[in-house]
Design an enzyme around this catalytic site. Sequence first.
Site, PDB file in Angstrom:
ATOM      1  CE1 TYR A  10      16.574  10.588  -5.793  1.00  0.00           C
ATOM      2  CE2 TYR A  10      17.615   8.440  -5.587  1.00  0.00           C
ATOM      3  CZ  TYR A  10      16.476   9.205  -5.707  1.00  0.00           C
ATOM      4  OH  TYR A  10      15.249   8.604  -5.720  1.00  0.00           O
ATOM      5  CB  SER A  19       8.259   6.575   1.104  1.00  0.00           C
ATOM      6  OG  SER A  19       8.135   7.127   2.401  1.00  0.00           O
ATOM      7  N   PRO A  20       8.632   2.929   1.865  1.00  0.00           N
ATOM      8  CG  PRO A  20      10.081   1.136   2.142  1.00  0.00           C
ATOM      9  CD  PRO A  20       9.975   2.457   1.464  1.00  0.00           C
ATOM     10  N   GLY A  30       8.310   7.565   5.592  1.00  0.00           N
ATOM     11  CA  GLY A  30       9.151   8.529   6.298  1.00  0.00           C
ATOM     12  C   GLY A  30       9.395   8.197   7.755  1.00  0.00           C
ATOM     13  N   GLY A  63       7.738   2.760  11.208  1.00  0.00           N
ATOM     14  CA  GLY A  63       8.892   2.088  11.799  1.00  0.00           C
ATOM     15  C   GLY A  63       8.898   2.116  13.313  1.00  0.00           C
ATOM     16  N   GLY A  64       7.743   2.324  13.923  1.00  0.00           N
ATOM     17  CA  GLY A  64       7.665   2.397  15.388  1.00  0.00           C
ATOM     18  C   GLY A  64       7.878   3.803  15.896  1.00  0.00           C
TER      19      GLY A  64
END
Length: 329
Positions: A53, A215-216, A219, A223-224
């Site tokens: 990362y 990645s719940p 992406g 999330g709306g």
Amino acid sequence: MKYTQLGRTGLKVSRLVLGTMNFGPQTGESESHSLMDSAHDAGINFFDTANVYGWGENKGRTEEIIGTWFAQGGNRREKTVLATKVYGSMAAEGDTWPNYDRLSALNIRRAVEASLKRLQTDYIDLYQFHHVDRRTPFEEIWQAVEVLVQQGKILYAGSSNFPGWKIAQANETAARTGRLGLVSEQCLYNLAERRAEMEVIPAAEAYGLGVIPWSPLHGGLLGGAIRKAAQSGRSASGRSADALANSSVRAQVQAYEDLLDKHGLEPGETALAWLLTRPGVTGPIVGPRTQEQLDSALRAVELELSAEVLEGLDAVFPGPGAAPEAFAW
């Protein structure tokens, strides 16, 4: 915060996992430190990272940011269950010299020492294999892990992105040599991507692995995405944009948002809360870039979804079913 055991271990971890992949590339060091402090303040004790990362020429930067946070003291390290990963190459860009990637005993040894230095700690709680290494036998991998456990440099081993049969192979090999084996599997799993339910999650449950979904929100899709695009006047971007370009996916996401509007629920919080109802799930990885995003994730832990909502979510995003029934009679 609510807590649970990590798989079959005695280790107690929070139901949310703080993902740090944005630390460095998108979130500066100071703000990253503030987010980690806020996570601790909220009771999140499980932090996830990886040696690669930071990406590109900045590989390792995320671990360094966590290390400088630990160095501030205040029992930060002692209060944290620290997970990192090994597999990807840590060689300089363009350097093709061998043995600086994958899961050979040599690279595992090198990678652990380098991560410990960047993280400014003397042990890693959960050391995860970031991907399957088809070239290295599990006998070699477990031998390397055993040495590190005996040295006190790692406590547990986990996998990431493993298929079900590799989870079985890894733990059967460990059992033959009297070793603990994998205690967790970190996999892509959310309402829109449920293929893990076919074999990965059943294998994890059978062998006592805690499931850690990454990645719940898929992406940002869960999330709306459609609502936010309409409110801002800007189109979705990244993975959400690619997915919404497909008319059938867009219709599915619209049905999802309509369902939650009907029940007065926030999409991102609902997607996380749904994962917390799933068998075998320890906790999803959340990667907030702001305090507002962290606060939203925390609300999901307390959110109770009604049977009507859960049935509606299954209707919008039906799972694949268990194997072999999912693909055979």
